[in-house]
Design a protein around this motif. Structure first.
Motif, PDB file in Angstrom:
ATOM      1  N   MET A 199       0.848  -1.154   0.000  1.00 32.94           N
ATOM      2  CA  MET A 199       0.000   0.000   0.000  1.00 32.94           C
ATOM      3  C   MET A 199       0.905   1.231   0.000  1.00 32.94           C
ATOM      4  SD  MET A 199      -2.895   1.083   2.705  1.00 32.94           S
ATOM      5  CE  MET A 199      -4.339   0.429   1.972  1.00 32.94           C
ATOM      6  N   PRO A 200       0.569   2.227  -0.849  1.00 33.34           N
ATOM      7  CA  PRO A 200       1.426   3.408  -0.906  1.00 33.34           C
ATOM      8  C   PRO A 200       1.211   4.297   0.311  1.00 33.34           C
ATOM      9  CG  PRO A 200      -0.354   3.590  -2.496  1.00 33.34           C
ATOM     10  CD  PRO A 200      -0.450   2.232  -1.880  1.00 33.34           C
ATOM     11  N   ASP A 201       2.213   5.078   0.621  1.00 39.50           N
ATOM     12  CA  ASP A 201       2.117   6.025   1.739  1.00 39.50           C
ATOM     13  C   ASP A 201       1.157   7.166   1.365  1.00 39.50           C
ATOM     14  OD1 ASP A 201       3.892   4.636   3.300  1.00 39.50           O
ATOM     15  OD2 ASP A 201       5.647   5.684   2.462  1.00 39.50           O
ATOM     16  N   PRO A 202       0.411   7.669   2.372  1.00 40.35           N
ATOM     17  CA  PRO A 202      -0.500   8.772   2.077  1.00 40.35           C
ATOM     18  C   PRO A 202       0.278  10.031   1.710  1.00 40.35           C
ATOM     19  CG  PRO A 202      -0.522   8.265   4.415  1.00 40.35           C
ATOM     20  CD  PRO A 202       0.336   7.244   3.751  1.00 40.35           C
ATOM     21  N   ILE A 203      -0.312  10.842   0.857  1.00 32.13           N
ATOM     22  CA  ILE A 203       0.302  12.094   0.446  1.00 32.13           C
ATOM     23  C   ILE A 203      -0.045  13.137   1.493  1.00 32.13           C
ATOM     24  CG2 ILE A 203       0.369  13.859  -1.357  1.00 32.13           C
ATOM     25  CD1 ILE A 203      -0.613  11.678  -3.287  1.00 32.13           C
ATOM     26  N   PRO A 204       0.951  13.770   2.091  1.00 34.12           N
ATOM     27  CA  PRO A 204       0.643  14.791   3.100  1.00 34.12           C
ATOM     28  C   PRO A 204       0.032  16.035   2.436  1.00 34.12           C
ATOM     29  CG  PRO A 204       3.024  14.595   2.781  1.00 34.12           C
ATOM     30  CD  PRO A 204       2.384  13.565   1.925  1.00 34.12           C
ATOM     31  N   LEU A 205      -1.040  16.526   3.012  1.00 36.26           N
ATOM     32  CA  LEU A 205      -1.719  17.729   2.512  1.00 36.26           C
ATOM     33  C   LEU A 205      -1.777  18.768   3.612  1.00 36.26           C
ATOM     34  CD1 LEU A 205      -4.760  16.106   0.674  1.00 36.26           C
ATOM     35  CD2 LEU A 205      -2.688  17.030  -0.358  1.00 36.26           C
ATOM     36  N   ARG A 206      -1.818  20.024   3.181  1.00 33.89           N
ATOM     37  CA  ARG A 206      -2.002  21.105   4.155  1.00 33.89           C
ATOM     38  C   ARG A 206      -3.415  21.047   4.702  1.00 33.89           C
ATOM     39  NH1 ARG A 206      -0.864  26.675   1.477  1.00 33.89           N
ATOM     40  NH2 ARG A 206      -2.828  26.890   2.522  1.00 33.89           N
ATOM     41  N   PRO A 207      -3.605  21.347   5.969  1.00 34.45           N
ATOM     42  CA  PRO A 207      -4.969  21.374   6.501  1.00 34.45           C
ATOM     43  C   PRO A 207      -5.788  22.444   5.775  1.00 34.45           C
ATOM     44  CG  PRO A 207      -3.371  21.557   8.274  1.00 34.45           C
ATOM     45  CD  PRO A 207      -2.623  21.617   6.996  1.00 34.45           C
ATOM     46  N   ARG A 208      -7.000  22.125   5.496  1.00 31.71           N
ATOM     47  CA  ARG A 208      -7.880  23.055   4.810  1.00 31.71           C
ATOM     48  C   ARG A 208      -8.415  24.060   5.809  1.00 31.71           C
ATOM     49  NH1 ARG A 208     -13.201  20.992   1.868  1.00 31.71           N
ATOM     50  NH2 ARG A 208     -14.232  21.877   3.655  1.00 31.71           N
ATOM     51  N   ARG A 209      -8.371  25.322   5.420  1.00 30.27           N
ATOM     52  CA  ARG A 209      -8.869  26.373   6.309  1.00 30.27           C
ATOM     53  C   ARG A 209     -10.123  26.971   5.673  1.00 30.27           C
ATOM     54  NH1 ARG A 209      -6.099  30.028  10.197  1.00 30.27           N
ATOM     55  NH2 ARG A 209      -7.607  31.676  10.544  1.00 30.27           N
ATOM     56  N   ASP A 210     -11.234  26.809   6.351  1.00 31.82           N
ATOM     57  CA  ASP A 210     -12.510  27.307   5.842  1.00 31.82           C
ATOM     58  C   ASP A 210     -13.229  27.997   6.995  1.00 31.82           C
ATOM     59  OD1 ASP A 210     -14.841  27.832   4.512  1.00 31.82           O
ATOM     60  OD2 ASP A 210     -15.426  25.741   4.255  1.00 31.82           O
ATOM     61  N   ASP A 211     -13.157  29.344   7.023  1.00 35.23           N
ATOM     62  CA  ASP A 211     -13.771  30.099   8.110  1.00 35.23           C
ATOM     63  C   ASP A 211     -15.295  30.002   8.094  1.00 35.23           C
ATOM     64  OD1 ASP A 211     -11.357  30.848   9.093  1.00 35.23           O
ATOM     65  OD2 ASP A 211     -11.366  32.842   8.182  1.00 35.23           O
ATOM     66  N   THR A 212     -15.874  29.682   6.956  1.00 32.71           N
ATOM     67  CA  THR A 212     -17.335  29.592   6.898  1.00 32.71           C
ATOM     68  C   THR A 212     -17.859  28.359   7.619  1.00 32.71           C
ATOM     69  OG1 THR A 212     -17.274  28.425   4.787  1.00 32.71           O
ATOM     70  CG2 THR A 212     -17.425  30.840   4.707  1.00 32.71           C
ATOM     71  N   ALA A 213     -16.995  27.401   7.901  1.00 29.68           N
ATOM     72  CA  ALA A 213     -17.429  26.185   8.576  1.00 29.68           C
ATOM     73  C   ALA A 213     -17.270  26.288  10.094  1.00 29.68           C
ATOM     74  CB  ALA A 213     -16.639  24.997   8.060  1.00 29.68           C
ATOM     75  N   ALA A 214     -16.785  27.411  10.590  1.00 32.00           N
ATOM     76  CA  ALA A 214     -16.571  27.563  12.028  1.00 32.00           C
ATOM     77  C   ALA A 214     -17.845  28.083  12.690  1.00 32.00           C
ATOM     78  CB  ALA A 214     -15.420  28.526  12.288  1.00 32.00           C
ATOM     79  N   ASP A 215     -17.994  27.761  13.949  1.00 34.45           N
ATOM     80  CA  ASP A 215     -19.112  28.310  14.702  1.00 34.45           C
ATOM     81  C   ASP A 215     -18.738  29.694  15.215  1.00 34.45           C
ATOM     82  OD1 ASP A 215     -18.617  27.506  18.025  1.00 34.45           O
ATOM     83  OD2 ASP A 215     -17.276  26.763  16.453  1.00 34.45           O
ATOM     84  N   VAL A 216     -19.709  30.478  15.616  1.00 35.28           N
ATOM     85  CA  VAL A 216     -19.490  31.866  16.029  1.00 35.28           C
ATOM     86  C   VAL A 216     -18.574  31.927  17.240  1.00 35.28           C
ATOM     87  CG1 VAL A 216     -20.624  33.950  16.912  1.00 35.28           C
ATOM     88  CG2 VAL A 216     -21.673  32.649  15.070  1.00 35.28           C
ATOM     89  N   ARG A 217     -18.738  31.017  18.163  1.00 39.35           N
ATOM     90  CA  ARG A 217     -17.905  31.040  19.372  1.00 39.35           C
ATOM     91  C   ARG A 217     -16.424  30.901  19.012  1.00 39.35           C
ATOM     92  NH1 ARG A 217     -18.244  26.527  24.066  1.00 39.35           N
ATOM     93  NH2 ARG A 217     -16.326  27.099  25.101  1.00 39.35           N
ATOM     94  N   SER A 218     -16.123  29.979  18.093  1.00 34.88           N
ATOM     95  CA  SER A 218     -14.727  29.802  17.679  1.00 34.88           C
ATOM     96  C   SER A 218     -14.194  31.042  16.972  1.00 34.88           C
ATOM     97  CB  SER A 218     -14.596  28.596  16.748  1.00 34.88           C
ATOM     98  OG  SER A 218     -14.989  27.423  17.412  1.00 34.88           O
ATOM     99  N   LEU A 219     -15.027  31.650  16.128  1.00 33.38           N
ATOM    100  CA  LEU A 219     -14.591  32.856  15.418  1.00 33.38           C
ATOM    101  C   LEU A 219     -14.352  34.010  16.382  1.00 33.38           C
ATOM    102  CD1 LEU A 219     -16.906  32.670  12.289  1.00 33.38           C
ATOM    103  CD2 LEU A 219     -14.448  32.205  12.397  1.00 33.38           C
ATOM    104  N   VAL A 220     -15.158  34.111  17.436  1.00 34.39           N
ATOM    105  CA  VAL A 220     -14.950  35.154  18.446  1.00 34.39           C
ATOM    106  C   VAL A 220     -13.650  34.894  19.183  1.00 34.39           C
ATOM    107  CG1 VAL A 220     -15.841  36.087  20.629  1.00 34.39           C
ATOM    108  CG2 VAL A 220     -17.396  35.711  18.704  1.00 34.39           C
ATOM    109  N   GLN A 221     -13.398  33.633  19.531  1.00 41.22           N
ATOM    110  CA  GLN A 221     -12.154  33.292  20.235  1.00 41.22           C
ATOM    111  C   GLN A 221     -10.926  33.569  19.381  1.00 41.22           C
ATOM    112  OE1 GLN A 221     -12.836  29.212  21.333  1.00 41.22           O
ATOM    113  NE2 GLN A 221     -13.886  29.764  23.251  1.00 41.22           N
ATOM    114  N   LEU A 222     -11.048  33.403  18.073  1.00 37.05           N
ATOM    115  CA  LEU A 222      -9.930  33.680  17.163  1.00 37.05           C
ATOM    116  C   LEU A 222      -9.794  35.164  16.847  1.00 37.05           C
ATOM    117  CD1 LEU A 222     -10.434  30.751  14.621  1.00 37.05           C
ATOM    118  CD2 LEU A 222      -8.568  30.991  16.273  1.00 37.05           C
TER     119      LEU A 222
END
Length: 104
Positions: A1-24
Motif C-alpha cells: 500500500m502506498p504512503d499517504p500524500i501529506p496535505l495542508r490542513p484546509r482552512r474554511d472560516d465559513t465552517a466555524a461556529d461563532v464562538r470559535s470565530l470570536v475566540q480567534l
C-alpha cells in the motif's frame, strides 16, 4: 500500500461556529438577547367593552374579576367579533323539559 500524500490542513472560516470565530478574534461577539415583555395588544375599545357588559347584564350574569379580565380581552377584538359574542350571550336556550316515559 502506498504512503499517504501529506496535505495542508484546509482552512474554511465559513465552517466555524461563532464562538470559535470570536475566540480567534475574527468576529465580534453577538449581542445578548433581550428579555423584553411582548408588546401588548391593541387597547380595548370602550364601546365594545360596554356592549359586552350590557350583554352579560341582560343574561343575568354577575361579573367577577376573571369576567372583567375576559371582557377586557374580548374588547380588544374587532367590533364584528364583539357583536357576535354579545349576540351569542343574548340567544336563549330552548326549553328542554324531560318528557315522562309512560309505562306500557
Amino acid at each position: 500500500m502506498p504512503d499517504p500524500i501529506p496535505l495542508r490542513p484546509r482552512r474554511d472560516d465559513t465552517a466555524a461556529d461563532v464562538r470559535s470565530l470570536v475566540q480567534l478574534g475574527r468576529q465580534e461577539p453577538p449581542p445578548a438577547p433581550t428579555t423584553a415583555a411582548p408588546a401588548p395588544g391593541p387597547p380595548a375599545d370602550d364601546a365594545d367593552s360596554a356592549t359586552l357588559q350590557a350583554a352579560l347584564a341582560d343574561a343575568g350574569i354577575t361579573t367577577t374579576a376573571e369576567d372583567q379580565a375576559a371582557v377586557a380581552a374580548l374588547a380588544r377584538l374587532d367590533t364584528a367579533t364583539v357583536q357576535a359574542v354579545a349576540r351569542w350571550m343574548k340567544t336563549k336556550k330552548p326549553d328542554t323539559k324531560p318528557t315522562k316515559q309512560e309505562a306500557p
